[in-house]
Design a protein around this motif. Structure first.
Motif, mmCIF file in Angstrom:
data_model
loop_
_atom_site.group_PDB
_atom_site.id
_atom_site.type_symbol
_atom_site.label_atom_id
_atom_site.label_comp_id
_atom_site.label_asym_id
_atom_site.label_seq_id
_atom_site.Cartn_x
_atom_site.Cartn_y
_atom_site.Cartn_z
ATOM 1 N N MET A 1 -7.141 10.490 -9.163
ATOM 2 C CA MET A 1 -6.017 9.744 -8.602
ATOM 3 C C MET A 1 -5.555 10.367 -7.291
ATOM 4 S SD MET A 1 -4.154 7.045 -8.975
ATOM 5 C CE MET A 1 -4.881 6.615 -10.536
ATOM 6 N N ALA A 2 -5.552 11.692 -7.225
ATOM 7 C CA ALA A 2 -5.144 12.372 -5.987
ATOM 8 C C ALA A 2 -6.065 11.974 -4.837
ATOM 9 C CB ALA A 2 -5.143 13.883 -6.186
ATOM 10 N N GLY A 3 -7.342 11.807 -5.135
ATOM 11 C CA GLY A 3 -8.278 11.372 -4.097
ATOM 12 C C GLY A 3 -7.879 10.026 -3.504
ATOM 13 N N GLN A 4 -7.413 9.117 -4.349
ATOM 14 C CA GLN A 4 -6.951 7.816 -3.854
ATOM 15 C C GLN A 4 -5.709 7.979 -2.985
ATOM 16 O OE1 GLN A 4 -6.576 4.813 -6.953
ATOM 17 N NE2 GLN A 4 -8.264 5.748 -8.098
ATOM 18 N N VAL A 5 -4.801 8.853 -3.424
ATOM 19 C CA VAL A 5 -3.558 9.066 -2.667
ATOM 20 C C VAL A 5 -3.864 9.703 -1.313
ATOM 21 C CG1 VAL A 5 -1.308 10.201 -2.643
ATOM 22 C CG2 VAL A 5 -2.193 9.238 -4.787
ATOM 23 N N GLN B 1 0.801 -1.214 0.000
ATOM 24 C CA GLN B 1 0.000 0.000 0.000
ATOM 25 C C GLN B 1 0.842 1.276 0.000
ATOM 26 O OE1 GLN B 1 -2.640 0.226 3.375
ATOM 27 N NE2 GLN B 1 -4.285 1.071 2.127
ATOM 28 N N ARG B 2 1.914 1.310 0.780
ATOM 29 C CA ARG B 2 2.738 2.522 0.835
ATOM 30 C C ARG B 2 3.460 2.761 -0.487
ATOM 31 N NH1 ARG B 2 3.815 4.835 5.996
ATOM 32 N NH2 ARG B 2 2.720 3.715 7.626
ATOM 33 N N ASP B 3 4.029 1.720 -1.060
ATOM 34 C CA ASP B 3 4.688 1.877 -2.362
ATOM 35 C C ASP B 3 3.681 2.292 -3.430
ATOM 36 O OD1 ASP B 3 7.178 1.190 -1.362
ATOM 37 O OD2 ASP B 3 7.010 -0.915 -1.938
ATOM 38 N N VAL B 4 2.550 1.616 -3.461
ATOM 39 C CA VAL B 4 1.523 1.938 -4.452
ATOM 40 C C VAL B 4 1.060 3.377 -4.283
ATOM 41 C CG1 VAL B 4 -0.841 1.412 -5.183
ATOM 42 C CG2 VAL B 4 0.793 -0.439 -4.833
ATOM 43 N N GLY B 5 0.943 3.843 -3.063
ATOM 44 C CA GLY B 5 0.548 5.229 -2.827
ATOM 45 C C GLY B 5 1.550 6.223 -3.394
ATOM 46 N N VAL B 6 2.830 5.930 -3.222
ATOM 47 C CA VAL B 6 3.873 6.798 -3.792
ATOM 48 C C VAL B 6 3.793 6.763 -5.316
ATOM 49 C CG1 VAL B 6 6.375 7.130 -4.045
ATOM 50 C CG2 VAL B 6 5.403 6.636 -1.799
ATOM 51 N N PHE B 7 3.623 5.579 -5.874
ATOM 52 C CA PHE B 7 3.517 5.455 -7.333
ATOM 53 C C PHE B 7 2.297 6.228 -7.843
ATOM 54 C CE2 PHE B 7 5.430 0.892 -6.900
ATOM 55 C CZ PHE B 7 6.639 1.434 -6.511
#
Length: 155
Positions: free
Chosen positions: A107-111, A81-87
């Motif tokens: 996409m920003a909403g997901q981040v 989850q943390r890596d995917v969030g950075v990506f």
């Protein structure tokens, strides 16, 4: 080689960046190492594509970065989850910089949700670049939505 590619992207050498990443891709399959690679290829699908997308974003090749992020993110496990969030944060910046404000807001909403769940400073840092990329939409509904989201995740 991956670090060299990042260095080449910092010095605006796209051809050399691609050359080094292409060579790394040729060699990666030959590596059979008992030592963990840290946060690298063994755990992250399409690791070198992640590196290439990051370099392309830095080089201003945002449309190319968007294409890579879209395919690369589709193959990332939900357990990272943390890596995917950075990506996803880097993808958000590339979307905005390539003129896709609506997708960037989505996409920003997901981040932002992931930042709320994890408290990740890396995600906050990666998402910060979207402020500049969204300037053309500052007075639009997309720009206002992005500003509200970013205000909610300030450190």
């Amino acid at each position: 080689m991956q670090q060299e590619a990042h260095g080449r992207s910092l010095t605006r050498e796209r051809a050399e960046c691609d050359r080094v990443l292409d060579r790394a891709a040729e060699l990666a399959g030959q590596v059979d190492d008992d030592y963990a690679w840290g946060n690298a290829a063994r755990r992250t699908p399409r690791y070198l594509d992640v590196q290439r997308a990051t370099c392309y974003g830095r080089l201003g090749l945002h449309k190319e970065a968007v294409t890579l992020w879209a395919t690369t993110l589709a193959e990332q496990p939900s357990t990272s989850q943390r890596d995917v969030g950075v990506f996803k944060a880097r993808f958000t910046v590339a979307l905005a910089a390539s003129g896709e404000a609506e997708r960037a807001v989505e996409m920003a909403g997901q981040v932002v949700r992931l930042i709320g769940e994890t408290g990740s400073a890396r995600m906050r840092t990666a998402l910060a670049g979207v402020r500049t990329a969204m300037r053309p939409w500052a007075r639009t509904s997309h720009g206002r939505s992005m500003s509200e989201m970013l205000a909610a995740v300030k450190p």
